[in-house]
Design a protein around this motif. Sequence first.
Motif, PDB file in Angstrom:
ATOM      1  N   UNK A   1       0.829  -1.195   0.000  1.00 12.89           N
ATOM      2  CA  UNK A   1       0.000   0.000   0.000  1.00 12.89           C
ATOM      3  C   UNK A   1       0.865   1.246   0.000  1.00 12.89           C
ATOM      4  N   UNK A   2       0.343   2.310  -0.578  1.00 14.25           N
ATOM      5  CA  UNK A   2       1.062   3.574  -0.615  1.00 14.25           C
ATOM      6  C   UNK A   2       0.275   4.623  -1.368  1.00 14.25           C
ATOM      7  N   UNK A   3       0.843   5.806  -1.484  1.00  8.65           N
ATOM      8  CA  UNK A   3       0.211   6.854  -2.276  1.00  8.65           C
ATOM      9  C   UNK A   3       0.419   6.564  -3.757  1.00  8.65           C
ATOM     10  N   UNK A   4      -0.486   7.071  -4.577  1.00  8.87           N
ATOM     11  CA  UNK A   4      -0.468   6.763  -6.015  1.00  8.87           C
ATOM     12  C   UNK A   4       0.885   7.075  -6.642  1.00  8.87           C
ATOM     13  N   UNK A   5       1.367   8.285  -6.406  1.00  8.10           N
ATOM     14  CA  UNK A   5       2.609   8.709  -7.046  1.00  8.10           C
ATOM     15  C   UNK A   5       3.790   7.838  -6.604  1.00  8.10           C
ATOM     16  N   UNK A   6       3.798   7.486  -5.321  1.00  5.31           N
ATOM     17  CA  UNK A   6       4.890   6.662  -4.799  1.00  5.31           C
ATOM     18  C   UNK A   6       4.877   5.270  -5.427  1.00  5.31           C
ATOM     19  N   UNK A   7       3.687   4.690  -5.548  1.00  7.00           N
ATOM     20  CA  UNK A   7       3.588   3.349  -6.114  1.00  7.00           C
ATOM     21  C   UNK A   7       3.945   3.334  -7.592  1.00  7.00           C
ATOM     22  N   UNK A   8       3.486   4.350  -8.329  1.00  6.26           N
ATOM     23  CA  UNK A   8       3.818   4.419  -9.751  1.00  6.26           C
ATOM     24  C   UNK A   8       5.314   4.576  -9.949  1.00  6.26           C
ATOM     25  N   UNK A   9       5.930   5.415  -9.122  1.00  3.37           N
ATOM     26  CA  UNK A   9       7.380   5.611  -9.224  1.00  3.37           C
ATOM     27  C   UNK A   9       8.119   4.323  -8.882  1.00  3.37           C
ATOM     28  N   UNK A  10       7.615   3.614  -7.902  1.00  4.64           N
ATOM     29  CA  UNK A  10       8.238   2.343  -7.516  1.00  4.64           C
ATOM     30  C   UNK A  10       8.158   1.331  -8.648  1.00  4.64           C
ATOM     31  N   UNK A  11       6.987   1.229  -9.273  1.00  5.19           N
ATOM     32  CA  UNK A  11       6.818   0.284 -10.381  1.00  5.19           C
ATOM     33  C   UNK A  11       7.759   0.643 -11.529  1.00  5.19           C
TER      34      UNK A  11
END
Length: 340
Positions: free
Chosen positions: A58-68
């Motif tokens: 789980x995380x914020x949208x921007x953080x998860x997209x950057x991680x992916x």
Amino acid sequence: MTKLKSLAALLAASAALGNTAFAADTELNLYTARHYQTDEALYSNFTTRTGIKINRIEGKEEELLERIRNEGANSPADVFITVDAARLAAADQYGLFATVDSPSLKLAIPAHLRTDRWFAFSTRARVIVYNKLDVKADQVRNYEDLAKPDMKGKVCVRSGNHPYNLSLGSALIQHIGAAKTEEWARGLVANFARAPKGGDTDQIKAVGAGECGVALVNSYYLARMLKSTKPEDQKTVDRIGIVWPNQSSFGAHINISGGGMLKTAPHKEAAVKFLEYLASPEAQDYFANGNNEWPVVAGVKIANRGLDAMGKFKADTLPVGKLADSVIEAQKIYDRAGFR
């Protein structure tokens, strides 16, 4: 002997493939920006039904997209889900989503609520609430009415940078054009009762308290308050009225919660099964009755007194893909208008 060895090798290879497919069917890596307690039942029931274990990040949208994006081809993510069409479109523009050819998803989800790569699984509307002692419902039948001179000093709304308001601006651009949307945004800002602040629940309470005459809010916050047994919430509800905007034109603006399968998903079979599960009657019931969102699948029964209290309405059927197209332009318009 050679033929027997070849047959043995073929059987071994087939067994290996079978084991790989079996492994894929027992695990799913989910990256999610939805943070609702009611989703726990959604995930556990999927595991009970399929035997597929969900590993959740789980995380914020921007953080998860950057991680992916940083993980690249080695990303363990199978499915990404979040709220807001623009956020899903951003993931698609990064080239993260794979095309999903699922007859059951196409059959269950209306065409305007899906693309080839990402899908809506629930909807929420942008509605108008007003103080019954200060504003008449007929004054605010449309979003455009909030920019009229008689609303001077009466309008409350959260930040123009928030996706809920950006998506509304994007929808208005699609329906009435950029020039009229900018005129609307300038009129809206001129009518502010106060500088934008807080969340949508704060706007509802401010209208009930008479600090504002009218506000734009997300429907699931409103449904939550309509169901509340807290005396202060009940007092607020008694003081406000609800308008479904633009019922004689394009309908009330809706946004979505949705997701898609990643191109690099290591468990593609499980990913498709999960997306299909989210469109099942059982999962749709959780979206509606657990988190006060409307199901996207027709015929799902809703037993939610908060949603029922708001009544039926005409929803905008603008395709979610087109809704995402104008978000950047909406942000520029808001910036020029001083809607921050």
